[in-house]
Motif scaffolding. Sequence first.
Motif, mmCIF file in Angstrom:
data_model
loop_
_atom_site.group_PDB
_atom_site.id
_atom_site.type_symbol
_atom_site.label_atom_id
_atom_site.label_comp_id
_atom_site.label_asym_id
_atom_site.label_seq_id
_atom_site.Cartn_x
_atom_site.Cartn_y
_atom_site.Cartn_z
ATOM 1 N N ARG A 26 0.888 -1.167 0.000
ATOM 2 C CA ARG A 26 0.000 0.000 0.000
ATOM 3 C C ARG A 26 0.921 1.210 0.000
ATOM 4 N NH1 ARG A 26 -5.478 -0.804 1.420
ATOM 5 N NH2 ARG A 26 -5.892 -2.882 2.244
ATOM 6 N N ARG A 27 0.759 2.066 -0.972
ATOM 7 C CA ARG A 27 1.666 3.202 -1.126
ATOM 8 C C ARG A 27 1.059 4.482 -0.537
ATOM 9 N NH1 ARG A 27 5.668 1.474 -4.274
ATOM 10 N NH2 ARG A 27 5.284 -0.152 -5.788
ATOM 11 N N PRO A 28 1.926 5.432 -0.194
ATOM 12 C CA PRO A 28 1.430 6.718 0.307
ATOM 13 C C PRO A 28 0.431 7.316 -0.681
ATOM 14 C CG PRO A 28 3.794 6.583 0.609
ATOM 15 C CD PRO A 28 3.394 5.385 -0.214
ATOM 16 N N LEU A 56 -6.118 3.494 13.275
ATOM 17 C CA LEU A 56 -5.095 3.819 12.273
ATOM 18 C C LEU A 56 -5.164 5.296 11.898
ATOM 19 C CD1 LEU A 56 -5.340 0.642 10.032
ATOM 20 C CD2 LEU A 56 -3.361 1.335 11.412
ATOM 21 N N GLU A 57 -6.372 5.832 11.853
ATOM 22 C CA GLU A 57 -6.524 7.256 11.567
ATOM 23 C C GLU A 57 -6.007 8.092 12.741
ATOM 24 O OE1 GLU A 57 -9.851 10.538 10.199
ATOM 25 O OE2 GLU A 57 -10.434 8.431 10.365
ATOM 26 N N ARG A 58 -6.334 7.675 13.960
ATOM 27 C CA ARG A 58 -5.866 8.389 15.149
ATOM 28 C C ARG A 58 -4.342 8.416 15.198
ATOM 29 N NH1 ARG A 58 -3.868 7.310 19.727
ATOM 30 N NH2 ARG A 58 -4.142 5.068 19.651
ATOM 31 N N GLU A 59 -3.705 7.323 14.761
ATOM 32 C CA GLU A 59 -2.239 7.243 14.733
ATOM 33 C C GLU A 59 -1.641 8.003 13.556
ATOM 34 O OE1 GLU A 59 -0.958 3.159 14.834
ATOM 35 O OE2 GLU A 59 -1.903 2.793 16.788
ATOM 36 N N GLY A 60 -2.478 8.446 12.638
ATOM 37 C CA GLY A 60 -1.981 9.192 11.490
ATOM 38 C C GLY A 60 -1.510 8.321 10.343
ATOM 39 N N VAL A 61 -1.798 7.032 10.418
ATOM 40 C CA VAL A 61 -1.397 6.104 9.361
ATOM 41 C C VAL A 61 -2.370 6.207 8.189
ATOM 42 C CG1 VAL A 61 -1.043 3.655 8.804
ATOM 43 C CG2 VAL A 61 -0.298 4.553 11.024
ATOM 44 N N PHE A 71 -7.314 7.234 2.945
ATOM 45 C CA PHE A 71 -6.100 7.070 2.162
ATOM 46 C C PHE A 71 -4.923 6.785 3.086
ATOM 47 C CE2 PHE A 71 -9.052 9.704 -0.046
ATOM 48 C CZ PHE A 71 -8.968 9.317 -1.372
ATOM 49 N N VAL A 72 -3.918 6.132 2.546
ATOM 50 C CA VAL A 72 -2.664 5.935 3.276
ATOM 51 C C VAL A 72 -2.000 7.303 3.387
ATOM 52 C CG1 VAL A 72 -0.371 4.866 3.208
ATOM 53 C CG2 VAL A 72 -2.379 3.576 2.417
ATOM 54 N N GLU A 77 7.820 10.652 6.716
ATOM 55 C CA GLU A 77 8.477 10.552 8.026
ATOM 56 C C GLU A 77 7.677 9.642 8.952
ATOM 57 O OE1 GLU A 77 11.105 10.694 11.045
ATOM 58 O OE2 GLU A 77 11.440 11.345 8.976
ATOM 59 N N ARG A 78 6.361 9.769 8.943
ATOM 60 C CA ARG A 78 5.512 8.909 9.772
ATOM 61 C C ARG A 78 5.666 7.444 9.351
ATOM 62 N NH1 ARG A 78 1.687 9.907 13.260
ATOM 63 N NH2 ARG A 78 1.472 12.062 12.588
ATOM 64 N N ILE A 79 5.694 7.200 8.061
ATOM 65 C CA ILE A 79 5.866 5.825 7.565
ATOM 66 C C ILE A 79 7.233 5.293 7.971
ATOM 67 C CG2 ILE A 79 6.065 4.402 5.485
ATOM 68 C CD1 ILE A 79 3.894 6.262 4.231
ATOM 69 N N HIS A 80 8.253 6.133 7.866
ATOM 70 C CA HIS A 80 9.606 5.724 8.273
ATOM 71 C C HIS A 80 9.635 5.377 9.764
ATOM 72 C CE1 HIS A 80 13.957 5.545 8.497
ATOM 73 N NE2 HIS A 80 13.895 6.380 9.526
ATOM 74 N N ARG A 81 9.022 6.224 10.600
ATOM 75 C CA ARG A 81 8.979 5.944 12.047
ATOM 76 C C ARG A 81 8.211 4.658 12.341
ATOM 77 N NH1 ARG A 81 7.639 11.538 12.477
ATOM 78 N NH2 ARG A 81 5.539 10.898 13.079
ATOM 79 N N LEU A 82 7.136 4.448 11.621
ATOM 80 C CA LEU A 82 6.351 3.223 11.785
ATOM 81 C C LEU A 82 7.197 2.004 11.441
ATOM 82 C CD1 LEU A 82 3.651 1.737 12.233
ATOM 83 C CD2 LEU A 82 3.113 2.231 9.832
#
Length: 117
Positions: A26-28, A56-61, A71-72, A77-82
């Motif tokens: 799943r891409r940004p 997932l929305e609350r976490e910003g994912v 949407f993703v 940066e958030r994806i990298h931290r995840l």
Amino acid sequence: MQFSTSSPIYLQVMDCIKREIISGRRRPGDRVESVRTLAAFYGINLNTMQRACSELEREGVLVTRRGVGSFVTEDQERIHRLREHMADELVEHFRREMAALGFTEEEMTLRLRGGKP
């Protein structure tokens, strides 16, 4: 998907979706299927899927755009931290389990590098 009894189903579904994101399946910016479609796909209750998506929305994912859908996140940066967080969890799990079997840090490192004592 085969669910474990060790943690709530919504957390397992969240983990699966996060893995899809950090692995690139799943891409940004990708549109996410409706909650109803996802619930049917995972074979779970609609309320359980709604909880997973809400978290997932609350976490910003995931990001929801009113009238358009979810949407993703495009926040790299958030994806990298995840990705880093999930990797740290896997490493810690590995270390705990190997230590419980009596392996030393050196033996663990050797095994991770593909060698055996």
